[in-house]
Design a protein around this motif. Structure first.
Motif, mmCIF file in Angstrom:
data_model
loop_
_atom_site.group_PDB
_atom_site.id
_atom_site.type_symbol
_atom_site.label_atom_id
_atom_site.label_comp_id
_atom_site.label_asym_id
_atom_site.label_seq_id
_atom_site.Cartn_x
_atom_site.Cartn_y
_atom_site.Cartn_z
ATOM 1 N N UNK A 32 0.927 -1.362 0.124
ATOM 2 C CA UNK A 32 0.005 0.072 -0.014
ATOM 3 C C UNK A 32 0.883 1.356 -0.192
ATOM 4 N N UNK A 33 0.709 2.351 -0.975
ATOM 5 C CA UNK A 33 1.405 3.499 -1.046
ATOM 6 C C UNK A 33 0.498 4.451 -1.535
ATOM 7 N N UNK A 34 0.978 5.640 -1.379
ATOM 8 C CA UNK A 34 0.506 6.938 -1.838
ATOM 9 C C UNK A 34 1.251 7.642 -3.408
ATOM 10 N N UNK A 35 2.279 6.616 -3.555
ATOM 11 C CA UNK A 35 3.269 7.196 -4.713
ATOM 12 C C UNK A 35 3.471 5.787 -5.541
ATOM 13 N N UNK A 36 2.598 5.443 -6.225
ATOM 14 C CA UNK A 36 2.774 4.231 -6.907
ATOM 15 C C UNK A 36 4.014 4.197 -7.817
ATOM 16 N N UNK A 37 4.437 2.972 -8.303
ATOM 17 C CA UNK A 37 5.791 2.748 -9.058
ATOM 18 C C UNK A 37 5.372 2.951 -10.286
ATOM 19 N N UNK A 38 6.118 3.406 -11.431
ATOM 20 C CA UNK A 38 5.693 3.315 -12.649
ATOM 21 C C UNK A 38 5.976 1.880 -13.342
ATOM 22 N N UNK A 39 5.026 1.539 -14.581
ATOM 23 C CA UNK A 39 5.076 0.146 -15.059
ATOM 24 C C UNK A 39 4.480 -0.778 -14.083
ATOM 25 N N UNK A 40 3.923 -0.323 -13.174
ATOM 26 C CA UNK A 40 3.060 -1.503 -12.262
ATOM 27 C C UNK A 40 1.804 -1.263 -12.201
ATOM 28 N N UNK A 41 0.898 -2.302 -12.345
ATOM 29 C CA UNK A 41 -0.496 -2.287 -12.313
ATOM 30 C C UNK A 41 -0.665 -2.031 -10.875
ATOM 31 N N UNK A 42 -1.568 -1.067 -10.486
ATOM 32 C CA UNK A 42 -1.939 -0.681 -9.126
ATOM 33 C C UNK A 42 -3.386 -0.590 -9.127
ATOM 34 N N UNK A 43 -3.950 -0.772 -7.942
ATOM 35 C CA UNK A 43 -5.458 -0.376 -7.812
ATOM 36 C C UNK A 43 -5.708 0.692 -6.832
ATOM 37 N N UNK A 44 -6.474 1.683 -6.990
ATOM 38 C CA UNK A 44 -6.664 3.034 -6.151
ATOM 39 C C UNK A 44 -7.716 2.654 -5.179
ATOM 40 N N UNK A 45 -7.516 2.961 -3.860
ATOM 41 C CA UNK A 45 -8.176 2.940 -2.758
ATOM 42 C C UNK A 45 -8.481 4.435 -2.174
ATOM 43 N N UNK A 46 -9.796 4.342 -1.768
ATOM 44 C CA UNK A 46 -10.355 5.737 -1.215
ATOM 45 C C UNK A 46 -10.135 5.593 0.389
ATOM 46 N N UNK A 47 -9.002 6.382 1.019
ATOM 47 C CA UNK A 47 -8.867 5.947 2.429
ATOM 48 C C UNK A 47 -9.102 7.133 3.216
ATOM 49 N N UNK A 48 -9.961 7.011 4.195
ATOM 50 C CA UNK A 48 -10.144 8.238 5.134
ATOM 51 C C UNK A 48 -8.950 8.267 6.284
#
Length: 253
Positions: A32-48
């Motif tokens: 889990x990160x707020x700065x995803x790496x390039x060329x990496x498939x990620x999924x966005x989460x909405x966190x409070x």
């Protein structure tokens, strides 16, 4: 890369939001990160984010700033008694003697020390080899310092007095030096220039010539030995008769 703990994110209960991304790395770990790496498939989460998280971040920043300031600043802590002391010269005079002497020793810087008496290459004439030494220093002698008088390399006195009398010096040339020393360890702080002087003792013949001997002084003054006492002149017969009759009176010698 800044990682945010999933446990901390799940406990947030306020209305603040943050964009968090998740992906699975090559080792099969969920990241889990707020700065995803390039060329990496990620999924966005909405966190409070909760208010305690913000406070924790703010406190962490303040702690880091305080730690940095503490490393860069050296603080001297004084006792209340010390802080109450005035900073004038009178305050130094009221300190204990040991502290006062230490301050004088560290702060006293002598500009010069001069020999006033005798003058350079002066001839001192007396019968007892007597000499009066007089010195002057700028500034004046500190309370924990001494004058050291040396004649021909030999220490003759260590004193706080600016004048000193010497006797029984031999005839001839002498060399005088005056030093300022610490009273505690006797280490030299400064010294004067060498001063040359001469002792010329008055001979008995010179003293007799200056002050002629009286008849009653023979056998008493060293320059008037008894053997040098003049013999009385014989009086003629007429004077002797007049002496007996009281007409004349023999002169007292």
């Amino acid at each position: 890369m800044k990682l945010i703990s999933l446990t901390l994110l799940l406990t947030c209960v306020t209305t603040l939001y943050a964009q968090v991304y998740t992906y699975v790395d090559k080792n099969g770990n969920t990241i889990y990160t707020d700065n995803p790496p390039e060329q990496q498939e990620t999924r966005k989460l909405d966190i409070q984010l909760t208010q305690p998280v913000q406070q924790a971040q703010q406190e962490q920043q303040e702690n880091q700033q305080e730690q940095t300031a503490a490393n860069e600043t050296k603080t001297v802590r004084l006792s209340p008694d010390t802080m109450a002391q005035p900073t004038s010269n009178d305050a130094i005079n009221t300190m204990p003697a040991s502290i006062n002497d230490s301050i004088n020793q560290e702060t006293t810087s002598y500009q010069h020390i001069d020999i006033i008496k005798p003058a350079n290459e002066e001839t001192i004439r007396n019968s007892g080899g007597q000499l009066t030494i007089e010195v002057k220093s700028e500034p004046t002698l500190a309370s924990n310092h001494l004058y050291r008088f040396l004649i021909d390399g030999n220490v003759i006195a260590e004193t706080t007095s600016k004048t000193y009398n010497v006797s029984n010096l031999e005839r001839g040339e002498h060399k005088l030096i005056v030093e300022i020393i610490n009273a505690s360890d006797k280490q030299t702080i400064t010294r004067s220039q060498e001063r040359v002087f001469f002792i010329k003792q008055t001979t008995l013949a010179e003293k007799k010539r200056i002050n002629p001997c009286l008849i009653r002084e023979y056998g008493i003054r060293p320059e008037c030995p008894l053997k040098d006492k003049p013999k009385p002149q014989p009086r003629n017969l007429l004077l002797k008769i007049t002496d007996l009759t009281g007409v004349t009176k023999p002169k007292e010698e």
